[in-house]
Design an enzyme around this catalytic site. Structure first.
Site, PDB file in Angstrom:
ATOM      1  N   GLU A 187     -13.695  26.732 -60.444  1.00 49.45           N
ATOM      2  CA  GLU A 187     -12.178  26.878 -59.479  1.00 49.45           C
ATOM      3  C   GLU A 187     -11.086  25.989 -60.181  1.00 49.45           C
ATOM      4  O   GLU A 187     -10.045  26.388 -59.711  1.00 49.45           O
ATOM      5  CB  GLU A 187     -12.830  26.398 -57.892  1.00 49.45           C
TER       6      GLU A 187
ATOM      7  N   CYS B 214     -17.634  23.151 -54.308  1.00 46.51           N
ATOM      8  CA  CYS B 214     -18.234  21.997 -54.103  1.00 46.51           C
ATOM      9  C   CYS B 214     -17.167  21.060 -53.306  1.00 46.51           C
ATOM     10  O   CYS B 214     -15.717  21.456 -53.015  1.00 46.51           O
ATOM     11  CB  CYS B 214     -18.609  21.233 -55.182  1.00 46.51           C
TER      12      CYS B 214
ATOM     13  N   HIS C  69     -15.001  22.482 -63.435  1.00 46.64           N
ATOM     14  CA  HIS C  69     -15.449  23.418 -62.709  1.00 46.64           C
ATOM     15  C   HIS C  69     -14.616  24.878 -62.724  1.00 46.64           C
ATOM     16  O   HIS C  69     -13.291  24.862 -62.906  1.00 46.64           O
ATOM     17  CB  HIS C  69     -15.707  23.307 -61.132  1.00 46.64           C
TER      18      HIS C  69
ATOM     19  N   CYS D 236     -13.683  20.792 -55.398  1.00 46.54           N
ATOM     20  CA  CYS D 236     -13.015  21.941 -55.538  1.00 46.54           C
ATOM     21  C   CYS D 236     -12.381  22.308 -54.407  1.00 46.54           C
ATOM     22  O   CYS D 236     -11.194  22.893 -54.065  1.00 46.54           O
ATOM     23  CB  CYS D 236     -13.911  23.238 -55.976  1.00 46.54           C
TER      24      CYS D 236
END
Length: 164
Positions: free
Chosen positions: A56, A84, A54, A87
């Site tokens: 992040e 999420c 992701h 993360c």
């Protein structure tokens, strides 16, 4: 919301647009320390064949390398979409000072939408959250991406298409 927040979020939006050009969900992240960008990231799970890639996580990994430490104390993360749970956990482990995000994620957001791990006072680290910075622009990136994706699928599966 400050001008700095807008400035760094616009950089995150540019990173998200880069993800979109690669066919990835357009989410971008910028890691900042002392007002300086130290790392960027964008969604890349498809290309990397890595569910943890992701925006992040990519920015945190690059930031750890840039600073030579997995603890990113006094750093701020600007991300176009609410983090999420995965993360958010990485953000807490990295000991980020602050997370600023644009669009809310009503399906899997863990910074206020579905869950709010950052409000758990029993955790050994507290990260500040600033939500909704350039929210409409960040949301539009995602909406446009998925609209185009749905349209492409309709064109491929259209009942009027000829099968040879």
């Amino acid at each position: 919301m400050t001008r700095n927040s807008d400035f760094f979020m616009r950089l995150a939006i540019a990173a998200a647009q880069e993800a979109a050009t690669l066919g990835e969900v357009p989410v971008g992240a910028i890691l900042v320390k002392d007002g300086q960008v130290i790392a960027t990231g964008h969604n890349h799970p498809i290309g990397m064949k890595d569910p943890s890639a992701h925006a992040e996580i990519c920015a945190l990994r690059a930031g750890g390398l840039a600073l030579g430490n997995y603890r990113l104390v006094d750093c701020e993360l600007y991300v176009t979409l609410e983090p999420c749970l995965m993360c958010s956990g990485a953000i807490l482990q990295a000991r980020l000072k602050k997370v600023v995000f644009g669009a809310f994620d009503e399906k899997i957001g863990a910074a206020g939408s579905v869950l709010d791990v950052f409000q758990n006072a029993t955790l050994n680290h507290q990260t500040q959250i600033e939500a909704g910075v350039l929210r409409d622009e960040c949301a539009a990136l995602l909406q446009d991406f998925f609209k185009q994706r749905r349209q492409s699928k309709k064109e491929v599966i259209s009942p009027n298409s000829s099968i040879n």
